[in-house]
Design a protein around this motif. Structure first.
Motif, short mmCIF file in Angstrom:
data_model
loop_
_atom_site.label_atom_id
_atom_site.label_comp_id
_atom_site.label_asym_id
_atom_site.label_seq_id
_atom_site.Cartn_x
_atom_site.Cartn_y
_atom_site.Cartn_z
N GLY A 12 -0.11 33.33 -18.01
CA GLY A 12 0.60 34.26 -17.12
C GLY A 12 2.09 34.08 -17.33
N ASP A 33 6.31 27.35 -16.85
CA ASP A 33 6.60 27.98 -15.55
C ASP A 33 7.88 28.81 -15.63
OD1 ASP A 33 5.41 25.53 -13.09
OD2 ASP A 33 4.44 27.11 -14.28
N GLY A 34 7.92 29.88 -14.89
CA GLY A 34 9.18 30.62 -14.78
C GLY A 34 9.19 31.90 -15.61
N VAL A 74 2.42 39.21 -16.60
CA VAL A 74 1.09 39.05 -17.20
C VAL A 74 0.37 38.10 -16.25
CG1 VAL A 74 -0.25 38.31 -19.20
CG2 VAL A 74 2.08 39.23 -19.52
N GLU A 120 -2.22 35.35 -15.11
CA GLU A 120 -3.00 34.29 -15.75
C GLU A 120 -4.49 34.48 -15.45
OE1 GLU A 120 -1.28 30.59 -14.76
OE2 GLU A 120 -2.76 29.39 -15.84
N SER A 121 -4.73 35.12 -14.29
CA SER A 121 -6.15 35.34 -13.98
C SER A 121 -6.53 36.75 -14.39
CB SER A 121 -6.39 35.14 -12.48
OG SER A 121 -5.30 35.69 -11.76
N ALA A 124 7.36 37.47 -6.79
CA ALA A 124 8.71 37.21 -7.33
C ALA A 124 9.17 38.38 -8.20
CB ALA A 124 8.69 35.91 -8.13
N LEU A 141 -2.61 39.17 -5.25
CA LEU A 141 -1.46 38.90 -6.13
C LEU A 141 -0.62 37.82 -5.46
CD1 LEU A 141 -0.49 42.48 -7.39
CD2 LEU A 141 -2.01 40.78 -8.41
N ALA A 193 2.37 34.32 -6.00
CA ALA A 193 3.83 34.10 -6.07
C ALA A 193 4.48 34.76 -7.28
CB ALA A 193 4.10 32.59 -6.08
N ARG A 242 12.92 30.32 -15.94
CA ARG A 242 13.85 30.65 -14.85
C ARG A 242 13.04 30.94 -13.58
NH1 ARG A 242 19.45 30.09 -15.02
NH2 ARG A 242 20.34 31.25 -13.30
N TYR A 243 13.41 30.29 -12.45
CA TYR A 243 12.71 30.51 -11.18
C TYR A 243 13.41 31.62 -10.42
CZ TYR A 243 10.08 29.48 -6.99
OH TYR A 243 9.23 29.59 -5.93
N LEU A 244 12.66 32.69 -10.09
CA LEU A 244 13.26 33.86 -9.42
C LEU A 244 13.31 33.58 -7.92
CD1 LEU A 244 11.30 36.63 -11.37
CD2 LEU A 244 13.54 35.68 -11.93
N ILE A 277 6.36 36.11 -16.64
CA ILE A 277 7.16 37.23 -16.11
C ILE A 277 8.29 37.52 -17.09
CG2 ILE A 277 8.59 38.08 -14.19
CD1 ILE A 277 7.56 35.89 -12.41
N HIS A 328 3.68 37.52 -8.89
CA HIS A 328 3.83 38.97 -8.70
C HIS A 328 4.80 39.28 -7.57
CE1 HIS A 328 0.14 38.56 -11.08
NE2 HIS A 328 0.51 39.68 -11.62
N1 LIG Z 1 9.57 32.79 -8.04
C1 LIG Z 1 9.02 32.59 -9.24
N2 LIG Z 1 9.76 32.71 -10.35
C2 LIG Z 1 9.24 32.52 -11.56
N3 LIG Z 1 7.95 32.19 -11.78
C3 LIG Z 1 7.16 32.06 -10.69
C4 LIG Z 1 7.64 32.24 -9.37
N4 LIG Z 1 6.61 32.03 -8.50
C5 LIG Z 1 5.55 31.73 -9.25
N5 LIG Z 1 5.87 31.76 -10.55
C6 LIG Z 1 4.98 31.45 -11.66
O1 LIG Z 1 3.70 31.99 -11.38
C7 LIG Z 1 2.74 30.96 -11.62
C8 LIG Z 1 1.49 31.30 -10.88
O2 LIG Z 1 1.72 31.37 -9.49
P1 LIG Z 1 0.65 32.15 -8.60
O3 LIG Z 1 -0.73 31.82 -9.08
O4 LIG Z 1 0.97 31.98 -7.16
O5 LIG Z 1 0.99 33.64 -9.02
P2 LIG Z 1 0.00 34.90 -9.12
O6 LIG Z 1 0.77 36.06 -8.63
O7 LIG Z 1 -1.32 34.60 -8.52
O8 LIG Z 1 -0.13 35.03 -10.69
P3 LIG Z 1 -1.45 34.92 -11.61
O9 LIG Z 1 -2.22 36.21 -11.43
O10 LIG Z 1 -0.90 34.72 -12.96
O11 LIG Z 1 -2.21 33.72 -11.09
C9 LIG Z 1 3.45 29.71 -11.20
O12 LIG Z 1 2.84 28.57 -11.81
C10 LIG Z 1 4.83 29.96 -11.80
O13 LIG Z 1 4.82 29.66 -13.19
#
Ligand SMILES: Nc1ncnc2c1ncn2[C@@H]1O[C@H](COP(=O)(O)OP(=O)(O)OP(=O)(O)O)[C@@H](O)[C@H]1O
Ligand SMILES: [Mn+2]
Length: 323
Positions: free
Chosen positions: A195, A241-242, A293, A295-296, A278, A272, A274, A257-259, A197, A276
């Motif tokens: 996954g 991450d990021g 993208v 991850e799941s 973000a 969805l 964190a 980069r952390y948003l 961004i 999505h």
């Molecule tokens: N604010 C943010 N900025 C950048 N990357 C982030 C942020 N929050 C989460 N992420 C990234 O998203 C990853 C997955 O987080 P999370 O599972 O909560 O998201 P998700 O929306 O369910 O995405 P996925 O469908 O890929 O699981 C985190 O390990 C991190 O790498």
């Protein structure tokens, strides 16, 4: 009679044989349209045979001539050439459509014609279109007939509106990043789902609303997303991450980069998390667009103004979306 004339003739016949709603042709100089017009004139005034304006047409060429004569087929003629468009406006029995930019390949060109016609309410989602198209930017290069079910394109209307709203350079960057995201969604990395961004545009604001999670691997590099080596590096780094931060013209400024944009009153479909949120938040609080993208499952989503304007499951499509 040359090959192009045969292709256009068979395109007309195919449109009638499959009872299509629309015949769509693409022309730069108007040449392709003129051939179509001559064939249709020959059919409509049944002036077939010895003194036909179009020597090769005879009734045997159109066994279903009555069906042709009785069925109203909408003819859409698209062109990116302003002069050709202005000339087409005076033509009868056709609907001219101006395409704001030139595509690089046939499939994008057909999609572009369909989406633009949908936007102008010239098509509805149930329509079947026979499109006659050739190598873009090659006058008279007609070489393809394709049948399009419009309902397969209605989901991408908003994405095309987004692509139309930005300049050519940013559009190419968005298309390049979107295709990389589709590849990551489809292939993952070393057998694992990945996954990530991508944030494109309004880079100063985006950098002010985010911070490094790790040392920035792109610091001090003049890395452009159109460079195959940079594309490979981005895919190699996609599991970290990021987010990747990319300028309108494709320069990769940062990874990891952390948003930190405020995500209040962001409404997203359940499930969805964190990542999505973000992406939605940064696209709402800046002029950037974000592409995620998941991850799941690998689903790719495009965010603009805090909303999902497009999503696609790259694993369900054998080709990457925009090419
Ligand atoms: N604010 C943010 N900025 C950048 N990357 C982030 C942020 N929050 C989460 N992420 C990234 O998203 C990853 C997955 O987080 P999370 O599972 O909560 O998201 P998700 O929306 O369910 O995405 P996925 O469908 O890929 O699981 C985190 O390990 C991190 O790498
Ligand atoms: Mn998750």
């Amino acid at each position: 009679m040359d090959r192009v004339e045969y292709i256009i003739k068979h395109g007309i016949e195919l449109a009638y044989d499959i009872d299509a709603d629309v015949l769509m042709i693409f022309t730069e100089t108007g040449k392709t349209y003129k051939i179509l017009k001559k064939i249709l004139d020959s059919i409509n005034n049944k002036n077939c045979g010895k003194n036909a304006s179009f020597k090769f047409i005879s009734l045997k060429h159109f066994p279903n001539i009555d069906k042709i004569k009785n069925k109203k087929l909408k003819i859409i003629v698209t062109t990116p050439n302003r002069d050709t468009y202005n000339w087409l406006l005076n033509e009868e029995n056709i609907v001219p459509v101006f395409l704001k930019y030139r595509d690089d390949d046939r499939q994008s060109l057909v999609k572009h014609g369909i989406i633009t016609s949908l936007e102008k309410n010239l098509l509805n989602s149930k329509d079947i279109v026979v499109a006659i198209v050739g190598i873009p930017k090659t006058p008279g290069g007609v070489d393809t007939i394709t049948v399009v079910e419009v309902n397969r394109h209605t989901t991408s209307l908003k994405l095309y509106e987004l692509l139309k709203s930005v300049d050519d350079i940013e559009r190419k960057t968005i298309e390049q990043v979107l295709n990389i995201a589709l590849e990551i969604g489809k292939e993952g990395r070393e057998g694992r789902s990945i996954g990530t961004i991508f944030v494109i545009g309004d880079t100063l604001n985006v950098m002010n609303q985010s911070q490094q999670l790790i040392l920035n691997p792109f610091a001090g590099h003049n890395a452009n997303i159109f460079d195959e080596k940079v594309k490979g590096t981005v895919k190699e780094l996609s599991p970290i991450d990021g987010a990747f931060i990319i300028t309108e013209d494709g320069r990769v400024i940062a990874a990891g980069r952390y948003l930190e944009s405020k995500a209040d009153n962001i409404k997203l479909p359940l499930g969805l998390g964190a990542r999505h949120r973000a992406a939605a938040a940064i696209s709402k609080n800046t002029n950037a667009i974000a592409i995620t993208v998941s991850e799941s499952g690998g689903i790719v989503r495009v965010f603009k103004d805090g909303e999902i304007v497009f999503e696609i499951d790259p694993r369900s499509k054998s080709i990457s979306y925009l090419k």
